[in-house]
Write a protein that holds these residues in place. Structure first.
Motif, short mmCIF file in Angstrom:
data_model
loop_
_atom_site.label_atom_id
_atom_site.label_comp_id
_atom_site.label_asym_id
_atom_site.label_seq_id
_atom_site.Cartn_x
_atom_site.Cartn_y
_atom_site.Cartn_z
N VAL A 228 0.78 -1.33 -0.12
CA VAL A 228 0.04 0.08 0.10
C VAL A 228 0.73 1.24 0.10
O VAL A 228 0.53 2.28 -0.70
N SER A 229 1.75 1.31 1.05
CA SER A 229 2.72 2.40 0.91
C SER A 229 3.27 2.70 -0.41
O SER A 229 3.42 3.90 -0.82
N GLY A 230 4.04 1.55 -1.01
CA GLY A 230 4.61 1.66 -2.31
C GLY A 230 3.85 2.08 -3.36
O GLY A 230 4.00 3.13 -4.02
N THR A 231 2.36 1.62 -3.45
CA THR A 231 1.58 1.99 -4.40
C THR A 231 1.02 3.24 -4.40
O THR A 231 1.01 4.14 -5.46
N LEU A 232 0.73 4.01 -3.05
CA LEU A 232 0.54 5.32 -2.80
C LEU A 232 1.63 6.21 -3.43
O LEU A 232 1.34 7.34 -3.80
N ALA A 236 0.95 8.45 -6.67
CA ALA A 236 1.05 9.94 -6.36
C ALA A 236 1.99 10.42 -7.63
O ALA A 236 1.54 11.40 -8.44
N GLY A 237 3.00 9.90 -7.86
CA GLY A 237 3.89 10.38 -9.09
C GLY A 237 3.24 10.28 -10.12
O GLY A 237 3.39 11.08 -11.07
N PHE A 238 2.53 8.98 -10.57
CA PHE A 238 2.00 9.02 -11.80
C PHE A 238 0.83 9.95 -12.15
O PHE A 238 0.68 10.63 -13.33
N VAL A 239 0.05 10.42 -10.96
CA VAL A 239 -0.89 11.35 -11.08
C VAL A 239 -0.36 12.81 -11.41
O VAL A 239 -0.86 13.63 -12.38
N ILE A 240 0.66 13.27 -10.64
CA ILE A 240 1.36 14.41 -11.19
C ILE A 240 1.77 14.63 -12.38
O ILE A 240 1.46 15.63 -13.31
N VAL A 273 12.03 7.79 -11.16
CA VAL A 273 11.39 7.28 -9.97
C VAL A 273 11.24 5.66 -9.78
O VAL A 273 11.45 5.05 -8.85
N LEU A 274 10.63 5.18 -10.93
CA LEU A 274 10.20 3.70 -11.14
C LEU A 274 11.46 2.87 -10.92
O LEU A 274 11.62 2.02 -10.25
N ALA A 275 12.68 3.32 -11.55
CA ALA A 275 13.71 2.58 -11.65
C ALA A 275 14.40 2.81 -10.17
O ALA A 275 14.85 1.62 -9.61
N LEU A 276 14.53 3.62 -9.45
CA LEU A 276 14.86 3.93 -7.92
C LEU A 276 13.90 2.76 -7.18
O LEU A 276 14.53 2.22 -6.44
N ILE A 279 15.00 -0.43 -7.62
CA ILE A 279 16.26 -0.60 -6.73
C ILE A 279 15.90 -0.85 -5.32
O ILE A 279 16.56 -1.74 -4.69
N LEU A 280 15.24 -0.10 -4.82
CA LEU A 280 15.07 -0.06 -3.50
C LEU A 280 14.04 -1.11 -2.90
O LEU A 280 14.22 -1.53 -1.74
N PHE A 281 13.23 -1.56 -3.69
CA PHE A 281 12.27 -2.83 -3.35
C PHE A 281 12.72 -3.88 -2.59
O PHE A 281 12.70 -4.36 -1.47
N PRO A 282 13.92 -4.38 -3.41
CA PRO A 282 14.82 -5.48 -2.96
C PRO A 282 15.22 -5.51 -1.58
O PRO A 282 15.34 -6.23 -0.53
N ILE A 283 15.68 -4.04 -1.29
CA ILE A 283 16.61 -3.72 -0.17
C ILE A 283 15.46 -3.72 1.02
O ILE A 283 15.88 -4.50 2.16
#
Length: 598
Positions: A228-232, A236-240, A273-276, A279-283
């Protein structure tokens, strides 16, 4: 829980942000090390191929792998590479997560040695199964938590299309995916029990299953928070970006250059942002899983808040450099817009077995339908009859198309001509069709459409190659035909014996220097048709066609790539997709490139 700060000193992952940076740096360094290791392994494999007199190993060389020591050595090299990736991308990530959460202050080399020492657990049938799951089975169910080397592994599209066309196969396929998905959830902590708990693989799997079933509520809640936190944030980035694009695309006051620049900058920023996030998700995943694991095995131990360190201003450097790079790229792309975002596709469409699902299969009617749709070419399958004639048929027998279980080799041309093919195509013609001879098809195609003639089945031998070549030459159609086959030695023979013939080798799952293969074009399955492979093949003066692409998404993707042709069953959809691409405005072209990247 881990996402709330409580009296018992449990802390949020944000408190370990220094550790997250350490893991980011670690990932960068280990990716370089792995790249060096893989490069070295490729050089060794290249030497083995050179010694065996082969430019590459492809799907057609599976028997070779099992009957030569070079083949077994190549297979061993592949296993070593998989093990290295598992060690560096899973084992050490768990050890470093544990090191960060518990402030153990271990050295990297010590953790690397510890990670490698755990590989002994895989010397067991279940250990091999775990390796196979992480490397190949996990990606089939959409898991991104395996190893990056095989993250794009999937069932070839032409096989998947066949599976989904049969109800019982479709149910079996989706049932298998469900089983694999559930297995992945139940045994998701297997690596933690192996690496941190020093358990053998079977015991680690058993304890993981017990833990997941016992704490399923807690785990679901943790997964929900993470998703949920990741999706939000991403939403938000997609909407902007979407609002910016709508505003800019409809603006008539803005100059063309600035309108294009803002669109590209916005989309590229979202892409960064999507690329970052990728990268951050596995961490975040490994830190979260390690925290949950330790809460389970040692509930009495509380995680300590790390000491606050002096702010590292150098962290801003990659952010500033990245932003500057995106801006520079956006300016360059806006100046050379048509070069970066081509409006029209130059990729040719090739009908599969005639005009694909639009017509009957491998018939004169299908050739005529493909020509009417203005396709560049059509692919046909040629087999030899009992009396030495050449007819069109894809399968080993006529059961699927004509309800006759005899093979072409068991029947004379006269007997075959009595059969009728059901016309289940989407076109207007629904009449049953005769099995076509190669000569009839050549006459129907002459001057209208190119033919990709596949030498097919048990009769695909040197005799077939010679006789089909001579027939095409007699018809004065060598410039209008390409001879293709899954059997590389046969294509090598034809190309060597008749250099004036246009030849193509069909393959999937390849390794080595494909561009060195003795043919005029390579017909690759999607996973092999990488940008690097296509570029090298083009530099060698050869062409690249991709087979068999049927989904609209993939058709659009490969119509915008640098390949020369696409073989498809869905020829009508291919024609419409190319028309859509050629009619796009600037915004559609920019968004199409974002879709291509991700």
């Amino acid at each position: 829980m881990w996402w709330k700060k409580k009296q018992n000193n449990k802390v949020t992952l944000l408190a370990y942000r220094e550790g997250i940076w350490e893991l980011l740096i670690y990932q960068f360094v280990t990716k370089l090390l792995l790249a060096v290791c893989v490069w070295g392994m490729k050089q060794l494999a290249g030497l083995l191929l050179w010694r065996a007199g082969r430019p590459a190993i492809t799907s057609g060389d599976i028997p070779y792998l099992f009957r030569s020591w070079e083949g077994w050595t190549l297979a061993a090299i592949g296993i070593v590479v998989l093990i290295l990736y598992i060690s560096f991308e899973i084992h050490i990530m768990i050890l470093m997560s544990d090191n960060i959460l518990n402030q153990r202050k271990k050295k990297f080399l010590g953790m690397a040695w510890e990670a490698l020492s755990k590989l002994r657990y895989y010397l067991h049938p279940m250990g091999v199964l775990v390796i196979l799951y992480v490397s190949f089975l996990g990606p089939l169910v959409g898991s991104k938590l395996g190893i990056s080397l095989t993250s794009t592994f999937k069932i070839p599209d032409f096989i998947l299309s066949f599976i989904l066309s049969k109800m019982w196969l479709k149910l079996l396929y989706y049932g298998l995916l469900a089983v694999l998905f559930c297995a992945g959830i139940l045994y998701i902590f297997t690596f933690h029990f192996m690496v941190l708990g020093n358990r053998r693989v079977t015991l680690a799997m058993k304890e993981s299953r017990r833990f997941v079933l016992k704490e399923k509520g807690k785990l679901l809640k943790a997964a929900g928070k993470l998703i949920v936190s990741g999706t939000l944030w991403l939403g938000a980035g997609f909407v902007i970006v979407f609002l910016i694009l709508l505003e800019v695309a409809g603006s008539e006051q803005m100059e063309l250059f600035w309108r294009r620049f803002v669109m590209i900058e916005s989309v590229a920023g979202l892409g960064a942002v999507l690329a970052l996030a990728g990268i951050l998700f596995p961490i975040v995943f490994f830190l979260t899983m390690t925290m949950l694991y330790q809460e389970h095995v040692s509930p009495e131990i509380a995680f300590q808040v790390p000491e606050k360190k002096k702010k590292r201003k150098w962290i801003l450097i990659p952010i500033v450099v990245g932003a500057a790079g995106i801006t520079a790229m956006s300016v360059l792309s806006a100046v050379f817009f048509d070069e970066f975002f081509p409006k029209s596709s130059t990729v040719e469409l090739i009908g599969h077995r005639g005009a694909g699902t639009y017509s009957s299969e491998n018939t004169v009617e299908s050739i005529e339908a493909a020509a009417q749709l203005k396709l560049f070419a059509t692919e046909i399958d040629v087999q030899r009859t009992k009396d030495g004639q050449y007819i069109l048929n894809h399968d080993n027998d006529f059961m699927r198309l004509c309800q006759d279980d005899r093979t072409p080799q068991e029947m004379t041309l006269e007997e075959i001509k009595e059969l009728r093919i059901r016309n289940t195509g989407k076109g207007k013609n629904k009449e049953p069709q005769e099995v076509a001879t190669l000569e009839e098809v050549l006459d129907a195609a002459k001057g209208k459409i190119r033919l990709y003639i596949e030498l097919k089945g048990k009769t695909a031998d040197k005799r077939m190659a010679e006789e089909v070549y001579q027939l095409v030459k007699e018809k004065e159609m060598l410039s209008q035909c390409t001879f293709i086959c899954l059997n590389y030695p046969l294509i090598n023979y034809l190309e060597s014996r008749h250099p004036d013939a246009d030849t193509g080798y069909l393959c999937f799952y390849s390794f080595g220097d494909l561009e060195e293969m003795n043919c005029d074009r390579l017909l690759l399955e999607m996973e092999t048709a990488t940008e690097s492979n296509v570029e090298k093949i083009h530099e060698a003066g050869k062409k690249v066609d991709v087979w068999t692409i049927n989904s609209g998404e993939k058709l659009q993707q490969y119509l915008l790539r640098s390949v020369d042709g696409i073989i498809t069953d869905e020829v009508k959809e291919g024609v419409n997709t190319r028309k859509f691409l050629n009619e796009r405005e600037d915004l559609g072209r920019v968004l199409g490139m974002l879709a291509e990247w991700f």
